[in-house]
Write a protein that holds these residues in place. Structure first.
Motif, mmCIF file in Angstrom:
data_model
loop_
_atom_site.group_PDB
_atom_site.id
_atom_site.type_symbol
_atom_site.label_atom_id
_atom_site.label_comp_id
_atom_site.label_asym_id
_atom_site.label_seq_id
_atom_site.Cartn_x
_atom_site.Cartn_y
_atom_site.Cartn_z
ATOM 1 N N LEU A 23 0.824 -1.209 0.000
ATOM 2 C CA LEU A 23 0.000 0.000 0.000
ATOM 3 C C LEU A 23 0.861 1.263 0.000
ATOM 4 O O LEU A 23 0.483 2.268 -0.600
ATOM 5 C CB LEU A 23 -0.941 0.003 1.209
ATOM 6 C CG LEU A 23 -2.143 -0.945 1.136
ATOM 7 C CD1 LEU A 23 -2.996 -0.816 2.386
ATOM 8 C CD2 LEU A 23 -2.989 -0.678 -0.098
ATOM 9 N N ARG A 81 -6.638 9.603 4.955
ATOM 10 C CA ARG A 81 -7.624 8.785 5.654
ATOM 11 C C ARG A 81 -8.970 9.492 5.811
ATOM 12 O O ARG A 81 -9.018 10.697 6.027
ATOM 13 C CB ARG A 81 -7.114 8.433 7.054
ATOM 14 C CG ARG A 81 -5.945 7.484 7.057
ATOM 15 C CD ARG A 81 -6.399 6.076 6.844
ATOM 16 N NE ARG A 81 -5.299 5.157 6.727
ATOM 17 C CZ ARG A 81 -5.409 3.848 6.842
ATOM 18 N NH1 ARG A 81 -6.595 3.324 7.055
ATOM 19 N NH2 ARG A 81 -4.372 3.065 6.701
ATOM 20 N N PHE A 121 -10.558 4.147 6.046
ATOM 21 C CA PHE A 121 -9.922 3.817 4.774
ATOM 22 C C PHE A 121 -9.353 5.077 4.142
ATOM 23 O O PHE A 121 -9.401 6.163 4.723
ATOM 24 C CB PHE A 121 -10.901 3.108 3.831
ATOM 25 C CG PHE A 121 -12.204 3.829 3.596
ATOM 26 C CD1 PHE A 121 -12.406 4.569 2.442
ATOM 27 C CD2 PHE A 121 -13.244 3.750 4.514
ATOM 28 C CE1 PHE A 121 -13.600 5.229 2.214
ATOM 29 C CE2 PHE A 121 -14.450 4.399 4.298
ATOM 30 C CZ PHE A 121 -14.623 5.139 3.139
ATOM 31 N N THR A 122 -8.787 4.923 2.959
ATOM 32 C CA THR A 122 -8.062 6.021 2.320
ATOM 33 C C THR A 122 -8.790 6.464 1.061
ATOM 34 O O THR A 122 -9.315 5.636 0.312
ATOM 35 C CB THR A 122 -6.628 5.575 1.956
ATOM 36 O OG1 THR A 122 -6.004 5.059 3.127
ATOM 37 C CG2 THR A 122 -5.800 6.732 1.425
ATOM 38 N N GLU A 179 -8.120 1.739 -1.344
ATOM 39 C CA GLU A 179 -8.028 0.301 -1.080
ATOM 40 C C GLU A 179 -8.695 -0.516 -2.181
ATOM 41 O O GLU A 179 -8.209 -1.584 -2.554
ATOM 42 C CB GLU A 179 -8.663 -0.039 0.274
ATOM 43 C CG GLU A 179 -7.826 0.360 1.477
ATOM 44 C CD GLU A 179 -7.988 1.819 1.854
ATOM 45 O OE1 GLU A 179 -7.352 2.270 2.819
ATOM 46 O OE2 GLU A 179 -8.776 2.537 1.186
ATOM 47 N N ARG A 180 -9.801 -0.015 -2.702
ATOM 48 C CA ARG A 180 -10.468 -0.756 -3.780
ATOM 49 C C ARG A 180 -9.619 -0.753 -5.049
ATOM 50 O O ARG A 180 -9.646 -1.705 -5.820
ATOM 51 C CB ARG A 180 -11.855 -0.162 -4.044
ATOM 52 C CG ARG A 180 -12.815 -0.438 -2.898
ATOM 53 C CD ARG A 180 -14.240 -0.088 -3.253
ATOM 54 N NE ARG A 180 -15.141 -0.415 -2.156
ATOM 55 C CZ ARG A 180 -16.459 -0.242 -2.199
ATOM 56 N NH1 ARG A 180 -17.017 0.249 -3.299
ATOM 57 N NH2 ARG A 180 -17.210 -0.565 -1.186
ATOM 58 N N ALA A 212 -6.390 -0.908 -4.935
ATOM 59 C CA ALA A 212 -5.401 -1.955 -4.650
ATOM 60 C C ALA A 212 -5.991 -3.340 -4.882
ATOM 61 O O ALA A 212 -5.323 -4.238 -5.412
ATOM 62 C CB ALA A 212 -4.913 -1.828 -3.204
ATOM 63 N N MET A 213 -7.256 -3.536 -4.496
ATOM 64 C CA MET A 213 -7.912 -4.821 -4.710
ATOM 65 C C MET A 213 -7.975 -5.158 -6.195
ATOM 66 O O MET A 213 -7.731 -6.302 -6.605
ATOM 67 C CB MET A 213 -9.315 -4.798 -4.110
ATOM 68 C CG MET A 213 -9.346 -4.704 -2.592
ATOM 69 S SD MET A 213 -11.014 -4.476 -1.951
ATOM 70 C CE MET A 213 -11.737 -6.087 -2.292
ATOM 71 N N ILE A 246 -10.943 -6.915 1.272
ATOM 72 C CA ILE A 246 -10.203 -5.686 1.585
ATOM 73 C C ILE A 246 -9.411 -5.806 2.884
ATOM 74 O O ILE A 246 -8.376 -5.176 3.062
ATOM 75 C CB ILE A 246 -11.190 -4.487 1.656
ATOM 76 C CG1 ILE A 246 -10.429 -3.162 1.638
ATOM 77 C CG2 ILE A 246 -12.096 -4.580 2.868
ATOM 78 C CD1 ILE A 246 -11.340 -1.956 1.481
ATOM 79 N N ARG A 247 -9.866 -6.677 3.791
ATOM 80 C CA ARG A 247 -9.179 -6.837 5.079
ATOM 81 C C ARG A 247 -7.781 -7.426 4.913
ATOM 82 O O ARG A 247 -6.905 -7.202 5.744
ATOM 83 C CB ARG A 247 -10.028 -7.716 6.005
ATOM 84 C CG ARG A 247 -11.310 -7.042 6.470
ATOM 85 C CD ARG A 247 -12.279 -8.010 7.096
ATOM 86 N NE ARG A 247 -12.853 -8.915 6.110
ATOM 87 C CZ ARG A 247 -13.919 -9.678 6.332
ATOM 88 N NH1 ARG A 247 -14.524 -9.617 7.493
ATOM 89 N NH2 ARG A 247 -14.387 -10.482 5.389
ATOM 90 N N LEU A 253 -5.548 -6.510 3.000
ATOM 91 C CA LEU A 253 -4.569 -5.449 2.789
ATOM 92 C C LEU A 253 -3.935 -4.982 4.095
ATOM 93 O O LEU A 253 -2.823 -4.451 4.092
ATOM 94 C CB LEU A 253 -5.237 -4.249 2.103
ATOM 95 C CG LEU A 253 -5.701 -4.463 0.664
ATOM 96 C CD1 LEU A 253 -6.575 -3.296 0.215
ATOM 97 C CD2 LEU A 253 -4.515 -4.621 -0.274
ATOM 98 N N TYR A 254 -4.638 -5.182 5.210
ATOM 99 C CA TYR A 254 -4.135 -4.678 6.486
ATOM 100 C C TYR A 254 -3.777 -5.787 7.469
ATOM 101 O O TYR A 254 -3.510 -5.528 8.639
ATOM 102 C CB TYR A 254 -5.155 -3.731 7.105
ATOM 103 C CG TYR A 254 -5.275 -2.439 6.335
ATOM 104 C CD1 TYR A 254 -4.293 -1.469 6.437
ATOM 105 C CD2 TYR A 254 -6.343 -2.211 5.472
ATOM 106 C CE1 TYR A 254 -4.376 -0.294 5.712
ATOM 107 C CE2 TYR A 254 -6.435 -1.031 4.738
ATOM 108 C CZ TYR A 254 -5.448 -0.082 4.872
ATOM 109 O OH TYR A 254 -5.525 1.090 4.155
#
Length: 507
Positions: free
Chosen positions: A250, A375, A390-391, A478-479, A481-482, A490-491, A493-494
C-alpha cells in the motif's frame, strides 16, 4: 555411489557424528552425544544428523510426550480462590458475610471465590436481613482439614511435571481454563540411528581431518593446509531463502498514485482528521437532514464535542442563508431553519472533499490543480469490501475552461495509467456537485464502484468568490489496490502477514 565417493561427500561434522554414532552402538540421542563432549551445541548435532538422513546414512526418530506443568508458580503458591475463601470463612467460625469475605480477599478475588464455592458445593449463601452470609457446607468443613483433589494435583505439579496420561482430564480442566495455573507442554525426544549403509561407511576407516571453508594466506604460509581438508563447494546444497527489504504494497501504491498526479502537474494537499460538521458537510451544501449526518453513518466526538465557529465570521451567516434560501447563488436552498449547533459538532472527517473546499477557501484563484491521498472515517460494517477507516484519493481542478468532458477525461486518464481499461461512467447525485458521476470498474465478475466525481455547485464555491468551474473527485484507494492485485477481501490489505509479504510476487 561407492563407499569412497560417499565419504568424500561428507563434511567434517558429518564424519564426526558418523564416527560417534558408530562408537555408541549405532544409536544415540543428541543429549547423549553432547555428554560425550563430541559437540557443544544440539543444533550442530541435529544439523549434521539431517544431512546424514538426506544421504541415507542415518535416520532421525521422534517420540512426542505430552505433559502438564505449573504455568504460574506465584499464583499456585497463593492457593486456589476457594481454598482462601474456605479458610477465611473457617477462621470466622464457619460463616462470613459477603463484606467480610471482600475484606479478606480484596481486588475482586472474593467474587471469583464465591463462584467456585457454589460450584464445588463448599458453601451456601443465606440471607440475614439485607446481608448475605456464606455458610460452609459439610464438604466445606471437611476442606478445612483436608486438601481438595485440585490442590493435591497442584502439589504434585509443584514437584515436577506430570505426563498427560497420568492425569484425570476432569481434574485438570479447571486448573487450565479457569485458574490459568497449569500449562500443557510437549516434549519431543529425538533419536539418531545409523542405517546399514551408515554402519558400513562408518566402519570403512574414515580419516577425520579438520575442515576449513576459506583458504587464507596464514593457512598457506604456515603449511597447515597439508593437515586440513578443504570443504568442497556444493552448488546443490540447500540454502535458506533471503528476501530483500521492501515497502508495504500500500505504501508503494500510494507513492505510485502521488507520482502519477505530480507528473500531471498536481500539487498535494491535506488537512485535519477532526473537523466541525460545518466544513465537512455544511459548507459542502449537504442538507442538515441528510442521512450522512446520522450517528449510524458518522463518527461524532465527545472530546472535543464541538467547535467554536466564530473565527469564520461572515462565512457562517453566508452558509446559513445558502442552506435556507440559496443566498446570492440563484438557488432556492434547502428551506427550513439551519442549525448552528449541528454545524458546530466535532466529527472525524467523512471524506477528503473537506480538504478540497478548505483549500479553495484559502486559494480561490484559477488555475489550480491539487490532490490528496489521506484517511477518512465512516461507520461502515466491516466486510470483504468495506472498512470504517480507509483512504481516499481526492482531487480538484479550478480552471476557466474546465467542463464535464475534461472531468471524464481526467478520470479515465488516471485509471488508464493505473492499468485499467474496463471503466464505466454513470450519472449520480451528490449534494455538492452538479452534474455528478460515479465511476465503476469491472472486477471479479462484476462492476465495482470506486468513487464519485462532478462539478462543484455554485452554492459550494461562490462564498469564496470562485466563479469558474471546479472539477472534483474522490476515489477509493483500497479498492484500487484490490483491483490491481486481484484481492477479493479488503481486510487482507491490512493483515500484516510477514511471510506473505515476503513471498508474494503479485505486489
Amino acid at each position: 555411489m561407492g563407499i569412497k565417493e560417499i565419504v568424500d561427500s561428507l563434511s567434517y561434522k558429518e564424519k564426526k557424528l558418523l564416527i560417534a554414532l558408530d562408537d555408541m552402538g549405532g544409536v544415540a540421542t543428541p543429549a547423549e552425544i553432547m555428554d560425550k563432549g563430541i559437540f557443544d551445541l544440539e543444533v550442530e548435532v541435529m544439523g549434521s544428523a539431517s544431512w546424514l538422513n538426506i544421504k541415507e546414512l542415518a535416520t532421525i526418530e521422534s517420540e512426542q510426550a505430552e505433559f502438564y506443568s505449573i504455568a504460574d508458580r506465584q499464583k499456585a503458591e497463593q492457593g486456589l480462590f476457594e481454598r482462601r475463601a474456605v479458610d477465611a470463612i473457617g477462621a470466622a467460625g464457619g460463616s462470613l458475610t459477603m463484606e467480610g469475605l471482600a475484606e479478606a480477599m480484596p481486588n475482586g478475588d472474593d467474587k471469583i471465590a464465591v463462584g467456585w464455592l457454589k460450584r464445588k458445593g463448599l458453601a451456601d449463601i443465606k440471607k440475614d436481613g439485607d446481608s448475605k452470609i456464606l455458610v460452609l457446607t459439610e464438604l466445606g468443613k471437611k476442606a478445612l482439614t483436608e486438601k481438595m483433589p485440585d490442590e493435591l494435583l497442584v502439589d504434585r505439579l509443584m514437584q515436577a511435571p506430570i505426563p498427560k496420561s497420568d492425569v484425570d482430564p476432569k481434574s485438570i480442566k479447571d486448573l487450565i481454563g479457569h485458574y490459568g495455573l497449569i500449562s500443557e507442554d510437549v516434549d519431543v525426544k529425538k533419536t539418531i540411528r545409523l542405517t546399514d549403509l551408515g554402519k558400513e561407511v562408518a566402519s570403512s576407516g574414515i580419516e577425520l581431518k579438520e575442515e576449513v571453508t576459506q583458504v587464507t594466506d596464514t593457512l598457506i604460509q604456515s603449511g597447515k593446509w597439508k593437515d586440513v581438508e578443504i570443504r568442497k563447494y556444493d552448488v546443490q546444497t540447500f540454502a535458506p531463502a533471503v528476501y530483500p527489504a521492501k515497502k508495504h504494497p500500500l505504501s508503494r501504491l500510494g507513492a505510485e498514485v502521488r507520482k502519477l498526479y505530480t507528473d500531471m502537474g498536481f500539487t498535494e494537499m491535506d488537512d485535519e482528521f477532526v473537523e466541525p460538521a460545518f466544513w465537512d458537510l455544511d459548507v459542502l451544501y449537504v442538507p442538515q437532514d441528510h442521512p450522512a449526518r446520522e450517528l449510524q453513518d458518522t463518527f461524532y466526538l465527545s472530546n472535543p464535542s464541538k467547535f467554536d465557529l466564530s473565527e469564520y465570521g461572515d462565512l457562517v451567516d453566508t452558509v446559513k442563508e445558502i442552506h435556507e434560501n440559496g443566498g446570492d447563488t440563484g438557488s432556492t436552498g434547502w428551506g427550513g431553519e439551519w442549525s448552528r449547533e449541528m454545524a458546530e459538532q466535532a466529527m472525524l472527517r467523512t471524506h477528503t472533499t473537506v480538504n478540497s473546499i478548505k483549500y479553495i477557501s484559502k486559494h480561490p484563484e484559477a488555475p489550480a490543480k491539487v490532490f490528496s491521498l489521506s484517511r477518512i472515517f465512516r461507520k461502515e460494517s466491516i466486510d470483504a469490501t468495506h472498512l470504517p477507516e480507509f483512504t481516499q484519493i481526492e482531487g480538484i481542478v479550478i480552471d476557466e475552461n474546465a467542463n464535464f468532458d475534461m472531468l471524464i477525461s481526467l478520470v479515465k486518464e488516471f485509471y488508464a495509467k493505473m492499468g485499467f481499461d474496463q471503466i464505466r461512467i454513470r450519472p449520480a447525485y451528490f449534494p455538492y456537485t452538479e452534474p455528478s458521476l460515479e465511476l465503476e470498474v469491472f472486477f471479479n465478475g462484476k462492476w465495482m464502484e470506486l468513487g464519485g466525481a462532478g462539478i462543484f455547485r455554485p452554492e459550494v464555491v461562490e462564498p469564496f468568490g470562485v466563479k469558474c468551474p471546479v472539477l472534483a473527485w474522490g476515489f477509493g484507494f483500497e479498492r484500487l489496490a484490490m483491483l490491481k492485485w486481484n484481492i477479493t477481501d479488503i481486510r487482507d490489505l491490512y493483515i500484516s502477514d510477514i511471510d506473505d509479504l515476503k513471498k508474494n510476487r503479485t505486489f
